[in-house]
Design an enzyme around this catalytic site. Structure first.
Site, PDB file in Angstrom:
ATOM      1  N   HIS A 115       3.667   4.413  -8.967  1.00 52.75           N
ATOM      2  CA  HIS A 115       4.135   3.090  -8.548  1.00 52.75           C
ATOM      3  C   HIS A 115       3.737   2.765  -7.117  1.00 52.75           C
ATOM      4  CE1 HIS A 115       7.380  -0.036  -7.764  1.00 52.75           C
ATOM      5  NE2 HIS A 115       6.781  -0.483  -8.853  1.00 52.75           N
ATOM      6  N   LYS A 117       1.519   1.848  -3.799  1.00 56.23           N
ATOM      7  CA  LYS A 117       0.363   0.999  -3.513  1.00 56.23           C
ATOM      8  C   LYS A 117      -0.223   1.444  -2.183  1.00 56.23           C
ATOM      9  CE  LYS A 117       3.157  -1.499  -6.304  1.00 56.23           C
ATOM     10  NZ  LYS A 117       4.571  -1.165  -6.601  1.00 56.23           N
ATOM     11  N   ASP A 122     -11.993   4.881   5.247  1.00 59.74           N
ATOM     12  CA  ASP A 122     -12.670   5.753   6.219  1.00 59.74           C
ATOM     13  C   ASP A 122     -11.724   6.743   6.894  1.00 59.74           C
ATOM     14  OD1 ASP A 122     -15.058   4.538   5.647  1.00 59.74           O
ATOM     15  OD2 ASP A 122     -15.082   3.267   7.434  1.00 59.74           O
ATOM     16  N   HIS A 315       9.755  -9.380  -5.013  1.00 57.97           N
ATOM     17  CA  HIS A 315       9.138  -8.093  -5.318  1.00 57.97           C
ATOM     18  C   HIS A 315       9.187  -7.154  -4.111  1.00 57.97           C
ATOM     19  CE1 HIS A 315       5.903  -5.301  -6.793  1.00 57.97           C
ATOM     20  NE2 HIS A 315       6.567  -5.533  -7.922  1.00 57.97           N
ATOM     21  N   LYS A 317      10.300  -4.506  -1.193  1.00 57.97           N
ATOM     22  CA  LYS A 317      11.066  -3.264  -1.082  1.00 57.97           C
ATOM     23  C   LYS A 317      11.094  -2.902   0.398  1.00 57.97           C
ATOM     24  CE  LYS A 317       8.365  -2.889  -5.043  1.00 57.97           C
ATOM     25  NZ  LYS A 317       9.145  -3.719  -5.907  1.00 57.97           N
ATOM     26  N   ASP A 322      19.481  -2.604  12.598  1.00 60.41           N
ATOM     27  CA  ASP A 322      19.683  -2.676  14.053  1.00 60.41           C
ATOM     28  C   ASP A 322      18.400  -3.067  14.783  1.00 60.41           C
ATOM     29  OD1 ASP A 322      22.299  -2.018  13.653  1.00 60.41           O
ATOM     30  OD2 ASP A 322      22.116   0.061  14.304  1.00 60.41           O
TER      31      ASP A 322
END
Length: 410
Positions: A115, A117, A122, A315, A317, A322
């Site tokens: 899941h 991404k 380089d 979508h 996350k 603080d």
């Protein structure tokens, strides 16, 4: 495998919102690539702007850059034939993580997905977040969206890049070994196993050669897998929530935190921390949408503010804690706060301890809450219809049953 870099102060991290900011930065980096591109994503959709990312991968491979692409067997499945042929012809090496067999998702072992991404260019530049290769205005199930999907990623340089590269390199060779064994090509499988043993050495050498100098931002990379590092991301959240003194803002697409994480949020609210949650407000998947609602009650009772994002699909996350205090903390990644992410999937989050970065993320989340968030009223929640409560309990029970089948406790 190294799963968390620990905080180091040699990073530059830039926040990117949506594909409108991520894809141009990603394509620019790919077009400037000199040696190699490592790319992993749950969904690779070639509609609209998604095709431009595929074309950038092909341009890089065509000029001799080693280009590797890993997609998930559920999120993406087999690549469309026309694109698979184009990628292969250009020299892009492609692999599907855990492709489904004849029984599909009926086998619990198939619930463990890729899941995260990630893209490393380089060995110097990392892209990490929750954004798939999927145009913000397109949804494979719902078609054209009226408003863009809300999601975030980061562009980072510094010592955490080599750790991401190491993890991706090792996964690549693991997949090659598995594929060789399944196809009964023993020499190929043995060659992949040998490459797997030397992958971390190669990454360490690259880290020494390409490490950025100077003190910029404190940041860390946190990955989770299904071996030795099963709860790294959840622990990072719990530690930060436990240390919060003024404010917690979390935006999460699929929100069903376990008992420890729920208690941490409740205790933070009870000690006077303002806790705001921006959660999914539009129906997308039965399980994730309905199973989240039963956990709202205890949070609302403790004073946690819950907002549901309505203009498009949420979508994101991400979290910021603080931001205006002495110890700002922010995270951007692929991990939802639900059992699928925290117990079953390979995930990746970047954690940043920097006031400017945290304030930037905070302002974007507050804007989303103010412009598009519908606050959940405790009285309305308590009085929701019986049919809705029944659907919630069914979804919640199915989620718990699925965890029991996999032997997980949450």
């Amino acid at each position: 495998m190294a799963q968390a870099s620990g905080f180091a102060a040699d990073h530059r991290v830039r926040l990117l919102q949506g594909t409108g900011e991520l894809f141009p930065a990603l394509i620019e980096a790919m077009d400037a690539a000199l040696s190699d591109i490592q790319f992993e994503t749950y969904i690779f959709d070639f509609t609209d702007s998604g095709a431009s990312v595929a074309q950038a991968l092909m341009r890089a491979a065509a000029r001799g850059v080693r280009t590797r692409l890993v997609v998930d067997g559920v999120g993406t499945g087999p690549l469309p034939r026309v694109w698979a042929e184009r990628l292969h012809a250009a020299g892009v090496q492609c692999c599907v993580y855990s492709p489904l067999g004849p029984l599909g998702l009926l086998l619990p072992r198939c619930w463990r997905r890729l899941h995260r991404k990630l893209c490393v260019v380089d060995g110097r530049l990392l892209f990490c977040g929750g954004i798939n290769v999927l145009d913000d205005f397109h949804d494979p199930k719902h078609g054209r969206l009226e408003a863009p999907r809300l999601d975030f990623a980061v562009r980072a340089s510094g010592s955490l890049v080599a750790l991401a590269s190491d993890a991706m390199e090792q996964l690549w060779w693991r997949l090659q070994a598995v594929r060789g064994a399944r196809q009964r090509r023993l020499p190929e499988a043995l060659q992949a196993l040998q490459a797997l043993r030397t992958a971390s050495v190669t990454s360490a050498a690259r880290r020494a050669a390409h490490g950025d100098a100077g003190q910029f931002m404190r940041a860390a990379l946190v990955l989770r897998d299904n071996l030795r590092h099963r709860s790294q991301i959840e622990r990072a959240y719990r530690r930060a929530i436990g240390a919060a003194r003024r404010e917690i803002i979390i935006a999460n697409a699929y929100f069903m935190p376990g008992g420890k994480l729920r208690r941490a949020l409740v205790l933070a609210a009870l000690r006077g921390v303002r806790v705001r949650l921006l959660l999914q407000g539009r129906y997308e998947h039965f399980m994730q949408y309905h199973a989240a609602r039963p956990v709202y009650g205890a949070l609302l009772a403790a004073g946690v503010e819950i907002y549901e994002y309505a203009p498009s699909f949420l979508h994101a996350k991400v979290a910021v804690i603080d931001a205006q205090g002495r110890r700002p903390w922010a995270t951007v990644g692929s991990s939802n706060l639900d059992p699928l992410s925290l117990l079953l999937a390979r995930e990746a989050n970047v954690v940043v301890q920097d006031a400017a970065f945290a304030c930037d993320l905070r302002q974007r989340l507050l804007r989303a809450i103010q412009q598009a968030g519908r606050r959940m009223d405790p009285a309305r929640y308590a009085g929701r219809p019986l049919r809705q409560r029944l659907l919630e309990r069914i979804a919640y029970a199915l989620m718990r049953l699925a965890l029991w089948v996999t032997g997980q406790r949450y």
